[in-house]
Design an enzyme around this catalytic site. Structure first.
Site, PDB file in Angstrom:
ATOM      1  N   SER A   1       0.623  -0.879   0.000  1.00  0.00           N
ATOM      2  CA  SER A   1       0.000   0.000   0.000  1.00  0.00           C
ATOM      3  C   SER A   1       0.763   1.075   0.000  1.00  0.00           C
ATOM      4  CB  SER A   1      -0.512   0.127   0.116  1.00  0.00           C
ATOM      5  OG  SER A   1       0.422   0.857  -0.073  1.00  0.00           O
TER       6      SER A   1
ATOM      7  N   LEU B   1       4.949   0.251  -1.030  1.00  0.00           N
ATOM      8  CA  LEU B   1       4.112  -0.398  -2.038  1.00  0.00           C
ATOM      9  C   LEU B   1       3.828  -1.813  -1.548  1.00  0.00           C
ATOM     10  CD1 LEU B   1       5.923   0.585  -5.388  1.00  0.00           C
ATOM     11  CD2 LEU B   1       3.852   1.613  -4.417  1.00  0.00           C
ATOM     12  N   ASP B   2       2.654  -2.325  -1.876  1.00  0.00           N
ATOM     13  CA  ASP B   2       2.348  -3.706  -1.524  1.00  0.00           C
ATOM     14  C   ASP B   2       3.369  -4.646  -2.170  1.00  0.00           C
ATOM     15  OD1 ASP B   2       0.082  -2.855  -0.166  1.00  0.00           O
ATOM     16  OD2 ASP B   2      -1.215  -3.102  -1.922  1.00  0.00           O
ATOM     17  N   LYS B   3       3.522  -5.812  -1.594  1.00  0.00           N
ATOM     18  CA  LYS B   3       4.486  -6.790  -2.097  1.00  0.00           C
ATOM     19  C   LYS B   3       4.356  -6.993  -3.606  1.00  0.00           C
ATOM     20  CE  LYS B   3       5.450 -11.748  -1.983  1.00  0.00           C
ATOM     21  NZ  LYS B   3       5.025 -13.077  -1.448  1.00  0.00           N
TER      22      LYS B   3
END
Length: 313
Positions: A2, A142-144
């Site tokens: 996120s 940032l998300d994975k």
């Protein structure tokens, strides 16, 4: 965060009472967040981890009755934040900042289940001075399985500046996404986001959530899908994924918000095969603009759409 600054699951909140009216911010914080020392809380105030009414402050600032204090504790076990040489796609670096192009599948910082092999482990090997900064210099995430540009601090000056720029929404971020369904045109989604009422691993549009604003415009239309350019005014956890899913346009490949996969009518075998094997959310952080912490020069970077997403498009 996120794609927000800190994880909303970690936030602890308190309200300034009559007895604390007029107190220093660090003293008031120590009175209400008794599980932490005053010196540590003061450090978090300077790092942007402790806010008053959602704004950054200084330890000596005065608080008033009714002020809302929020702290995002540094809970990670730093023993596990070990330097680990990893291949990094560095777009820019100097003594203050580093800009990297994160591949999909790379976790940003160590946590339970991911103690090594993260972006932070690689950054600490590349720039050991980042170990002295909160979260190893990470100021947003940032998300994975989201690819693209990330910005990190290498100096205390940069950390303070970047945290402030993210808080006042002066950092500009542009994403490329592929979602299900078609739009009549671009638009704005202004819906609050908070924890899902029944699932702790998900976020959702909820009445008592935090304000969240997402802008989108059509980049390319397809028969049953749309390639959109997305920009953010806010940076809530999973914001783009949640907002588009709430509008019944979930991202292709999203394992959390995508729902049951559909078989588009008239789709070619190549498209069906690509959709079946695309195993991450179709989201890429393509552009980033911020002010350099030392020179105040406007810095702009872009990262090409990665091969898997380009093939899908």
């Amino acid at each position: 965060m996120s794609e927000e600054l800190f994880d909303e699951a970690e936030v602890i909140s308190a309200t300034v009472t009559v007895a604390l009216d007029g107190s220093r911010l660090d003293a008031a914080a120590a009175a209400v967040f008794t599980q932490f020392s005053r010196s540590r809380l003061a450090e978090w105030i300077r790092a942007g981890r402790l806010t008053r009414n959602g704004e950054l402050g200084r330890p000596r600032d005065k608080v008033a009755l009714g002020d809302q204090l929020q702290v995002f504790p540094e809970t990670d076990n730093r023993v596990d934040w070990a330097p680990e040489p990893l291949p990094l796609d560095i777009l820019f670096e100097d003594e203050h900042v580093i800009v990297v192009n994160k591949p999909a599948g790379l976790v940003v910082h160590p946590a339970t289940g991911h103690r090594s092999g993260t972006l932070v482990n690689g950054l600490l090997a590349h720039a050991p001075e980042m170990a002295a900064l909160p979260r190893g210099g990470i100021v947003h995430r940032l998300d994975k399985d989201t690819s693209g540009i990330m910005l990190a601090a290498r100096s205390p000056l940069a950390h303070k500046s970047l945290v402030a720029q993210l808080a006042d929404r002066s950092v500009s971020r542009l994403y490329s996404a592929v979602c299900r369904g078609t739009f009549s045109g671009g638009g704005t989604i202004d819906e609050p986001i908070g924890r899902h009422p029944t699932s702790r691993i998900k976020m959702a549009v909820v009445p008592d959530g935090k304000p969240a604003v997402t802008h989108y415009r059509i980049a390319q239309r397809f028969g049953a899908h749309t390639h959109v350019d997305v920009s953010l005014e806010t940076g809530r956890t999973h914001q783009i994924r949640v907002h588009l899913a709430a509008r019944k346009h979930p991202l292709v490949g999203d394992p959390v918000y995508g729902g049951r996969a559909t078989r588009p009518a008239g789709a070619s075998e190549r498209l069906l095969s690509t959709l079946a094997t695309f195993s991450r959310q179709a989201l890429h952080a393509r552009e980033l603009t911020f002010l350099h912490p030392e020179s105040s020069e406007s810095m702009h970077f872009s990262a090409p759409i990665p091969a898997d997403l380009a093939e899908l498009i």
